[in-house]
Design an enzyme around this catalytic site. Structure first.
Site, PDB file in Angstrom:
ATOM      1  N   VAL A  13      38.765  31.316  59.299  1.00  0.00           N
ATOM      2  CA  VAL A  13      38.103  32.317  60.137  1.00  0.00           C
ATOM      3  C   VAL A  13      37.112  31.574  61.017  1.00  0.00           C
ATOM      4  O   VAL A  13      36.604  30.520  60.656  1.00  0.00           O
ATOM      5  CB  VAL A  13      37.354  33.392  59.292  1.00  0.00           C
ATOM      6  CG1 VAL A  13      38.332  34.249  58.521  1.00  0.00           C
ATOM      7  CG2 VAL A  13      36.327  32.756  58.384  1.00  0.00           C
ATOM      8  N   SER A  14      36.840  32.162  62.202  1.00  0.00           N
ATOM      9  CA  SER A  14      35.926  31.479  63.114  1.00  0.00           C
ATOM     10  C   SER A  14      34.722  32.317  63.497  1.00  0.00           C
ATOM     11  O   SER A  14      33.654  31.785  63.759  1.00  0.00           O
ATOM     12  CB  SER A  14      36.666  31.060  64.390  1.00  0.00           C
ATOM     13  OG  SER A  14      37.221  32.196  65.016  1.00  0.00           O
ATOM     14  N   THR A  15      34.845  33.658  63.544  1.00  0.00           N
ATOM     15  CA  THR A  15      33.727  34.502  63.948  1.00  0.00           C
ATOM     16  C   THR A  15      33.636  35.729  63.069  1.00  0.00           C
ATOM     17  O   THR A  15      34.570  36.073  62.338  1.00  0.00           O
ATOM     18  CB  THR A  15      33.907  34.978  65.407  1.00  0.00           C
ATOM     19  OG1 THR A  15      35.039  35.842  65.465  1.00  0.00           O
ATOM     20  CG2 THR A  15      34.072  33.827  66.367  1.00  0.00           C
ATOM     21  N   GLN A  18      36.335  38.433  63.737  1.00  0.00           N
ATOM     22  CA  GLN A  18      37.606  38.307  63.027  1.00  0.00           C
ATOM     23  C   GLN A  18      37.517  38.973  61.659  1.00  0.00           C
ATOM     24  O   GLN A  18      38.476  39.579  61.192  1.00  0.00           O
ATOM     25  CB  GLN A  18      37.980  36.829  62.882  1.00  0.00           C
ATOM     26  CG  GLN A  18      38.426  36.195  64.191  1.00  0.00           C
ATOM     27  CD  GLN A  18      38.780  34.736  64.017  1.00  0.00           C
ATOM     28  OE1 GLN A  18      38.158  34.045  63.231  1.00  0.00           O
ATOM     29  NE2 GLN A  18      39.754  34.277  64.764  1.00  0.00           N
ATOM     30  N   ILE A  52      35.279  27.980  61.701  1.00  0.00           N
ATOM     31  CA  ILE A  52      35.699  26.829  62.507  1.00  0.00           C
ATOM     32  C   ILE A  52      36.784  27.268  63.482  1.00  0.00           C
ATOM     33  O   ILE A  52      37.717  27.986  63.111  1.00  0.00           O
ATOM     34  CB  ILE A  52      36.219  25.688  61.606  1.00  0.00           C
ATOM     35  CG1 ILE A  52      35.097  25.191  60.686  1.00  0.00           C
ATOM     36  CG2 ILE A  52      36.768  24.544  62.446  1.00  0.00           C
ATOM     37  CD1 ILE A  52      35.525  24.133  59.712  1.00  0.00           C
TER      38      ILE A  52
END
Length: 487
Positions: A13-15, A18, A52
């Site tokens: 996951v990045s944010t 999401q 990331i």
């Protein structure tokens, strides 16, 4: 016993957005765990990159750990929730799939239903392969364009250097090699004085003069030096003889000339006016002794050269080592070789012609000709398959049409393949009937029919029955030392 499917589950996951859309670590982990259990896969470990971006692989520690476990053989299956969790880069995806395939590791995406252990998944990999090929071709074009542009700006791009100059890596430029400079001038002077490429190369080899990389001189090396405009301070892109549309020559940037322009033009005018020989690297039905004859003096291979003059074809043979100055065997014409071969046959024991043996040979030639025609048909059918497959991938035809057409093409291919099998049996039966004595009978009496055979038939005869003809020429006459027949 089936191989155990040991699975690595990758999550990213990045944010926070999401997470709101259902891509949270917890949500992905739960869904993927249930999916693995439903398929009876053993979960080796979870690899989680939290917060990331998926734009590259280098900045993700967990995917690095995952790939290390794949390479070490700890896991043979990878499961992700969605393809963009793994990567958003087509180039990285190509790299990962090739890596997985290399280490026999299957790859699964729960959402897109991608599974490389089945036919649909493998089709996906093939489609990715198309992207890979496109990417490689695109890269090659970009590299080629880069070299072309640098050359247009007058820069020399051959980092290996060339005789007479040294390439300075850090400075990306070339400087004159003072030790080699004089020899370059000598090459031009010798050529202008009437020496051939071969004679110049032979002279330097006798003098033990090393080439740029410590090897031996050859005619092609001498020609490439005389033909290179670099020696008058110019750089070229491409080879004009092969690609006139893309080739060009421009003034170089900061390149010190070694030869004055008048001398360079004089030497290259001589090249243009001299007779040009075309070296045949592969067998030709006109030069049918090529690949059959060997030099008896040094054991080296012999090349064939063809030249057309006033509409007439001239063929000559020369030992490759003689061309490099390492053998004293002289060159000889095809006509002289033909005469020597027939004279050699006269020295063998004459026997009455065996018509049945000649008929067998004709049957083999006829069958092989038919095989070539059938193979061309099979190749055309295979190309049709590729076209239909491309139409299906691009949604130009539906799945039913795709299967119907490919099945019909396959039927036609099967028919042609069965014809080839029948011809193979005919050829095998005819070949098996030849004993060594039979072959000798044919070779001994072939002179009776030699004049009636086409060049192609002569070539087929020699390749079928003769292992090697060892020839030498130390005087004006060709000497055939031996003819070895195939057993």
């Amino acid at each position: 016993m089936e191989e155990k499917i040991v699975t690595g589950i990758y999550i990213r996951v990045s944010t926070e957005d999401q997470a709101k859309d259902g891509f949270s670590i917890h949500a992905q982990r739960e869904k993927l765990t249930k999916y693995a259990e439903a398929n009876d896969w053993d979960i080796f470990d979870y690899y989680v990159d939290d917060g990331i971006s998926g734009k590259n692989l280098e900045d993700r520690p967990e995917i690095t750990r995952l790939l290390k476990d794949v390479e070490d053989g700890k896991i043979n299956n990878i499961l992700i929730y969605k393809l963009d969790r793994l990567t958003r880069s087509v180039r990285d995806l190509i790299y990962l799939i090739e890596l997985f395939e290399k280490h026999s590791c299957t790859f699964n995406s729960q959402t897109e239903k991608i599974d490389t252990s089945n036919a649909v998944g493998r089709m996906f990999v093939k489609i990715i392969g198309i992207f890979a090929e496109f990417e490689r071709e695109n890269l090659a074009e970009r590299v080629s364009f880069g070299y072309e542009q640098k050359t247009r700006e007058g820069n020399y791009t051959n980092t290996n250097g060339v005789y007479g100059y040294d390439y300075i890596v850090g400075e990306k430029k070339i400087i004159v090699n003072e030790e080699e400079k004089d020899l370059v001038n000598r090459i031009f002077d010798l050529y202008i004085d009437g020496k051939s490429y071969f004679k110049i190369a032979h002279l330097f080899n006798e003098e033990n003069v090393p080439t740029k990389r410590g090897g031996h001189w050859a005619s092609s090396t001498i020609k490439s030096i005389i033909n290179n405009p670099l020696y008058v301070g110019k750089v070229r892109y491409g080879v004009q003889e092969k690609n006139k549309d893309r080739s060009f020559t421009v003034d170089g940037n900061d390149i010190e000339p070694i030869i004055d322009e008048e001398k360079w033009k004089l030497a290259n005018n001589i090249i243009a006016t001299r007779k040009q020989y075309c070296v045949r690297r592969y067998p030709s039905e006109n030069s049918y002794y090529f690949h059959i004859i060997k030099c008896a003096n040094c054991g080296g291979n012999i090349s064939a050269r063809q030249q057309t003059q006033s509409g007439k074809l001239y063929i000559t043979y020369r030992c490759n080592n003689a061309s490099r100055g390492f053998c004293k065997c002289g060159g000889f014409s095809h006509k002289t070789m033909e005469k020597a071969f027939l004279e050699y046959l006269d020295t063998l024991e004459n026997m009455a012609p065996d018509k049945s043996i000649m008929e067998k040979r004709k049957k083999i030639i006829k069958s092989e000709k038919k095989k070539q025609e059938i193979n061309k048909k099979i190749e055309k059918l295979e190309n049709k398959k590729k076209i239909i497959r491309s139409q299906f991938i691009n949604d130009l035809i539906d799945v039913n049409e795709y299967h119907e057409i490919t099945e019909e093409i396959q039927k036609q291919q099967n028919i042609q393949q069965s014809k080839i099998l029948e011809l193979d049996e005919i050829i095998e039966d005819s070949n098996d009937s030849y004993s060594y004595d039979d072959i000798k009978d044919i070779v001994t009496n072939i002179k009776l029919n030699w004049g009636y055979l086409t060049n192609k038939e002569k070539q087929q005869f020699l390749e079928r029955f003769v292992e090697v003809i060892k020839v030498d020429k130390l005087t004006d006459k060709i000497i055939i030392k031996s003819v070895e027949f195939k057993r």
